[in-house]
Write a protein that holds these residues in place. Structure first.
Motif, PDB file in Angstrom:
ATOM      1  N   ALA A   1       0.820  -1.205   0.000  1.00 30.53           N
ATOM      2  CA  ALA A   1       0.000   0.000   0.000  1.00 30.53           C
ATOM      3  C   ALA A   1       0.858   1.260   0.000  1.00 30.53           C
ATOM      4  CB  ALA A   1      -0.934  -0.001   1.206  1.00 30.53           C
ATOM      5  N   LEU A   2       2.011   1.209   0.648  1.00 30.62           N
ATOM      6  CA  LEU A   2       2.885   2.386   0.674  1.00 30.62           C
ATOM      7  C   LEU A   2       3.415   2.726  -0.712  1.00 30.62           C
ATOM      8  CD1 LEU A   2       5.044   2.095   3.918  1.00 30.62           C
ATOM      9  CD2 LEU A   2       2.836   3.208   3.564  1.00 30.62           C
ATOM     10  N   ALA A   3       3.524   1.735  -1.557  1.00 31.72           N
ATOM     11  CA  ALA A   3       4.046   1.962  -2.911  1.00 31.72           C
ATOM     12  C   ALA A   3       2.978   2.482  -3.859  1.00 31.72           C
ATOM     13  CB  ALA A   3       4.641   0.678  -3.461  1.00 31.72           C
ATOM     14  N   GLU A   4       1.717   2.458  -3.447  1.00 33.52           N
ATOM     15  CA  GLU A   4       0.635   2.912  -4.306  1.00 33.52           C
ATOM     16  C   GLU A   4       0.564   4.433  -4.345  1.00 33.52           C
ATOM     17  OE1 GLU A   4      -2.230  -0.993  -3.474  1.00 33.52           O
ATOM     18  OE2 GLU A   4      -2.770   0.981  -2.672  1.00 33.52           O
ATOM     19  N   GLU A   5      -0.122   4.952  -5.336  1.00 26.32           N
ATOM     20  CA  GLU A   5      -0.203   6.397  -5.535  1.00 26.32           C
ATOM     21  C   GLU A   5      -1.002   7.077  -4.428  1.00 26.32           C
ATOM     22  OE1 GLU A   5      -1.817   7.256  -9.332  1.00 26.32           O
ATOM     23  OE2 GLU A   5      -0.079   6.522 -10.445  1.00 26.32           O
ATOM     24  N   SER A   6      -0.530   8.234  -4.043  1.00 28.57           N
ATOM     25  CA  SER A   6      -1.296   9.098  -3.159  1.00 28.57           C
ATOM     26  C   SER A   6      -2.145  10.029  -4.021  1.00 28.57           C
ATOM     27  CB  SER A   6      -0.346   9.919  -2.279  1.00 28.57           C
ATOM     28  OG  SER A   6       0.318  10.908  -3.064  1.00 28.57           O
ATOM     29  N   HIS A   7      -2.796  10.995  -3.388  1.00 26.01           N
ATOM     30  CA  HIS A   7      -3.546  11.990  -4.156  1.00 26.01           C
ATOM     31  C   HIS A   7      -2.638  13.051  -4.767  1.00 26.01           C
ATOM     32  CE1 HIS A   7      -7.511  10.528  -3.374  1.00 26.01           C
ATOM     33  NE2 HIS A   7      -7.517  10.806  -2.083  1.00 26.01           N
ATOM     34  N   LEU A   8      -1.356  13.042  -4.411  1.00 29.26           N
ATOM     35  CA  LEU A   8      -0.422  14.030  -4.950  1.00 29.26           C
ATOM     36  C   LEU A   8       0.256  13.450  -6.191  1.00 29.26           C
ATOM     37  CD1 LEU A   8       1.253  15.398  -1.693  1.00 29.26           C
ATOM     38  CD2 LEU A   8      -0.571  16.436  -3.054  1.00 29.26           C
ATOM     39  N   PRO A   9       0.138  14.114  -7.329  1.00 25.45           N
ATOM     40  CA  PRO A   9       0.715  13.586  -8.575  1.00 25.45           C
ATOM     41  C   PRO A   9       2.203  13.273  -8.435  1.00 25.45           C
ATOM     42  CG  PRO A   9      -0.686  15.487  -9.021  1.00 25.45           C
ATOM     43  CD  PRO A   9      -0.545  15.406  -7.530  1.00 25.45           C
ATOM     44  N   GLY A  10       2.571  12.068  -8.826  1.00 30.95           N
ATOM     45  CA  GLY A  10       3.977  11.669  -8.809  1.00 30.95           C
ATOM     46  C   GLY A  10       4.490  11.181  -7.476  1.00 30.95           C
ATOM     47  N   TRP A  11       3.658  11.227  -6.456  1.00 37.60           N
ATOM     48  CA  TRP A  11       4.093  10.780  -5.125  1.00 37.60           C
ATOM     49  C   TRP A  11       3.306   9.554  -4.692  1.00 37.60           C
ATOM     50  CZ3 TRP A  11       5.193  14.959  -0.849  1.00 37.60           C
ATOM     51  CH2 TRP A  11       6.399  15.606  -1.153  1.00 37.60           C
ATOM     52  N   SER A  12       4.026   8.542  -4.218  1.00 32.21           N
ATOM     53  CA  SER A  12       3.397   7.396  -3.566  1.00 32.21           C
ATOM     54  C   SER A  12       3.061   7.775  -2.123  1.00 32.21           C
ATOM     55  CB  SER A  12       4.345   6.200  -3.579  1.00 32.21           C
ATOM     56  OG  SER A  12       5.464   6.467  -2.739  1.00 32.21           O
ATOM     57  N   ARG A  13       2.376   6.874  -1.444  1.00 32.28           N
ATOM     58  CA  ARG A  13       2.137   7.105  -0.020  1.00 32.28           C
ATOM     59  C   ARG A  13       3.460   7.177   0.744  1.00 32.28           C
ATOM     60  NH1 ARG A  13      -2.252   2.986  -0.788  1.00 32.28           N
ATOM     61  NH2 ARG A  13      -4.227   4.120  -0.822  1.00 32.28           N
ATOM     62  N   GLY A  14       4.442   6.399   0.290  1.00 33.88           N
ATOM     63  CA  GLY A  14       5.756   6.447   0.931  1.00 33.88           C
ATOM     64  C   GLY A  14       6.416   7.806   0.801  1.00 33.88           C
ATOM     65  N   HIS A  15       6.223   8.471  -0.337  1.00 32.66           N
ATOM     66  CA  HIS A  15       6.746   9.829  -0.507  1.00 32.66           C
ATOM     67  C   HIS A  15       6.100  10.780   0.503  1.00 32.66           C
ATOM     68  CE1 HIS A  15       7.978   8.371  -4.560  1.00 32.66           C
ATOM     69  NE2 HIS A  15       8.909   9.304  -4.464  1.00 32.66           N
ATOM     70  N   VAL A  16       4.783  10.685   0.648  1.00 34.78           N
ATOM     71  CA  VAL A  16       4.063  11.583   1.556  1.00 34.78           C
ATOM     72  C   VAL A  16       4.541  11.388   2.991  1.00 34.78           C
ATOM     73  CG1 VAL A  16       1.808  12.207   2.490  1.00 34.78           C
ATOM     74  CG2 VAL A  16       2.036  11.679   0.054  1.00 34.78           C
ATOM     75  N   LEU A  17       4.669  10.139   3.416  1.00 32.51           N
ATOM     76  CA  LEU A  17       5.092   9.865   4.784  1.00 32.51           C
ATOM     77  C   LEU A  17       6.518  10.345   5.034  1.00 32.51           C
ATOM     78  CD1 LEU A  17       3.557   6.326   5.298  1.00 32.51           C
ATOM     79  CD2 LEU A  17       2.758   8.492   6.263  1.00 32.51           C
ATOM     80  N   THR A  18       7.401  10.109   4.078  1.00 27.86           N
ATOM     81  CA  THR A  18       8.779  10.574   4.238  1.00 27.86           C
ATOM     82  C   THR A  18       8.825  12.091   4.315  1.00 27.86           C
ATOM     83  OG1 THR A  18       9.630   8.635   3.060  1.00 27.86           O
ATOM     84  CG2 THR A  18      11.103  10.519   3.266  1.00 27.86           C
ATOM     85  N   HIS A  19       8.042  12.741   3.473  1.00 25.90           N
ATOM     86  CA  HIS A  19       7.983  14.204   3.521  1.00 25.90           C
ATOM     87  C   HIS A  19       7.535  14.690   4.903  1.00 25.90           C
ATOM     88  CE1 HIS A  19       6.879  18.334   2.922  1.00 25.90           C
ATOM     89  NE2 HIS A  19       5.605  18.056   3.113  1.00 25.90           N
ATOM     90  N   LEU A  20       6.529  14.038   5.475  1.00 25.43           N
ATOM     91  CA  LEU A  20       6.050  14.448   6.795  1.00 25.43           C
ATOM     92  C   LEU A  20       7.145  14.314   7.855  1.00 25.43           C
ATOM     93  CD1 LEU A  20       2.419  13.032   6.806  1.00 25.43           C
ATOM     94  CD2 LEU A  20       3.086  15.418   7.182  1.00 25.43           C
TER      95      LEU A  20
END
Length: 229
Positions: free
Chosen positions: A29-48
């Protein structure tokens, strides 16, 4: 006046809500797309996680990030980590942020954020809350704009409406929420446009999220086009 102690408590609560939601995911699930274009859920969590550390830098008087490239590289490098690592990083970075706020400091001082933006130290906890709440929505895990606390939604609309208050491309605009709350954006003067709808819809439009204003109604003209955040 901003109550930073209140905001820090709300940051704690919002972070726990986020951690609880993320713990229900798995590595796939972390590798799947988030609502932010070009970012996976893993990108969002790392950003946080890295944002929490960046705000520690702000309180300590250091640059928020070493550079824009370094910020982006850190997010990319951490995006593919497994769930336990993401959760541990998110909690540890939150703890570092909270610990930094517990020391003696002048909450009325001006601090520097990214790109030369400045703000009062007392406003930084709310800025962290914005990151947590909106990116929780961005994760696409069933937490939507309509699920955001009413107080947060109103304050974030107020913040974003003020952001566009002097922008020459935004006409004088009245924002009218279905619950009776109102805000103004664009330059001063008689509103040329009134934008109406649920508070969550107004926030979606101002923040460039969700349906981006498609569910709102307008009078006096079309829905104003907002510059990117």
């Amino acid at each position: 006046m901003t109550d930073h102690e209140h905001d820090l408590q709300v940051v704690r609560e919002a972070t726990e809500r986020l951690l609880t939601a993320v713990a229900k995911l798995d590595n796939a699930a972390l590798a799947e797309e988030s609502h932010l274009p070009g970012w996976s859920r893993g990108h969002v969590l790392t950003h946080l996680s890295r944002n929490a550390d960046a705000l520690v830098n702000v309180f300590a008087g250091r640059p928020m990030y070493d550079s824009a490239d370094a910020r982006d590289a850190d997010i990319e490098r951490g995006s593919g980590r497994p769930l336990p690592e993401q959760l541990a990083d998110l909690r540890a970075s939150h703890d570092r942020f909270m610990a930094q706020t517990e020391g003696d400091q002048d909450w009325s001082r001006t601090v520097e954020l990214r790109n030369g933006v400045t703000d009062l130290a007392s406003n930084v906890p709310f800025r962290r809350l914005v990151e947590i709440e909106l990116h929780h929505v961005d994760l696409n895990v069933g937490y939507g704009l309509e699920d955001l606390p009413e107080e947060f939604t109103g304050r974030e609309i107020d913040f974003l409406a003020d952001r566009w208050s002097a922008h020459p491309e935004v006409p004088p605009t009245l924002l009218a929420a279905a619950d009776g709350r109102t805000w103004r954006t664009g330059p001063a003067g008689e509103p040329a446009v009134t934008v109406s709808g649920p508070a969550a819809g107004l926030l979606a439009w101002l923040a460039g999220r969700g349906d981006k204003g498609a569910s709102l109604t307008t009078s006096g003209g079309p829905l104003p086009a907002l510059p990117p955040l």
